[in-house]
Design a protein around this motif. Structure first.
Motif: not given
Length: 278
Positions: A185, A203, A230-232, A274, A277-278
């Motif tokens: 990430g 990510r 898919d960056y946030r 974040l 999600t890793l």
């Protein structure tokens, strides 16, 4: 032997020796000029960096160990924030501070992350400029890995993230892109990646304030193409550039309409999300 003959024998070193002597003088002059240029550059950087933003009293208080977080200040200048309960460590973060900002100004942010189970390494930079040591994560990650092992936690069992604020974020993005196999990430606070990391598999999280008066928005937007699709992005309403740390007002920034604590809180939640999600 006839002395007149001796006078007619050329002393071969004369002209060649003179040429060699001139060549050495030219070479010496070049070396002296290069040394002077390096010294002048170093002095210029030092003068530029001499005026920097200092950590506030609030930031210094966050450097105290508690029953939940152990804080370790190392000889390297790096600071580690490690959950007291090693079993709670869910992820690890190596963080680069913003340019010309005392590293410990980010202690409240990283302490709050550690309280959420994310072990953190706050990386001190020479002259408070990450651009002077873009690979400093080699050192600070190793220190955090050692600290986790000392607590009985295998550092390879947790996902690793890079992160940074402003200039530190740009350098963190570059480093993470070059070490994508070691990180999962990337958290960029008021920062962007000037290099293409779109195929890195990272990510990526972007956090910025709506009242940021320092971030170059045009550059920020153009560099979104460098990120994985898919960056946030998390935009903090009322947040500004300096609110990610605790170092007071920054030149060129706009006044925030939320407290620093609120801005840090939103950021901590975004990074924790974040990590999940890793």
């Amino acid at each position: 032997m006839d002395r007149r003959g001796e006078k007619n024998v050329p002393h071969g070193g004369g002209r060649g020796h003179g040429k060699r002597h001139r060549a050495r003088r030219v070479l010496l002059g070049i070396v002296v000029a290069l040394v002077a240029a390096v010294l002048a550059l170093g002095l210029g950087i030092h003068i530029y960096a001499a005026s920097y933003s200092h950590a506030t009293a609030t930031a210094r208080k966050a450097l105290a160990t508690s029953s939940v977080v152990r804080v370790k200040r190392l000889d390297s200048g790096d600071v580690l924030f490690v959950p007291q309960d090693a079993g709670r460590v869910s992820a690890a973060l190596v963080f680069y501070p913003g340019g010309k900002v005392e590293a410990t100004a980010y202690a409240p942010l990283l302490r709050s992350l550690a309280e959420r189970g994310i072990a953190c390494a706050l990386t001190r930079m020479p002259e408070n400029l990450a651009v002077l040591a873009p690979n400093a994560a080699d050192r600070s990650r190793g220190e955090l890995e050692d600290a986790l092992r000392a607590e009985g936690r295998d550092p390879q069992d947790v996902p690793w993230m890079m992160g940074g604020h402003s200039l530190g974020g740009a350098m963190a993005a570059s480093y993470a892109g070059d070490h994508a196999s070691e990180y999962r990430g990337l958290a960029l606070l008021a920062a962007y990646s000037s290099g293409d990391i779109s195929k890195s598999g990272l990510r990526v999280l972007l956090v910025l304030g709506t009242r940021d008066g320092v971030l170059n928005r045009d550059k920020y937007k153009s560099c979104l193409a460098n990120l994985p699709q898919d960056y946030r992005e998390v935009e903090i309403k009322g947040g500004n550039h300096a609110g990610f740390g605790s170092y007071g007002r920054q030149d060129g920034d706009r006044k925030a309409t939320v407290s620093g604590g609120e801005q840090v809180g939103v950021t901590v939640q975004a990074i924790a999300n974040l990590a999940e999600t890793l």
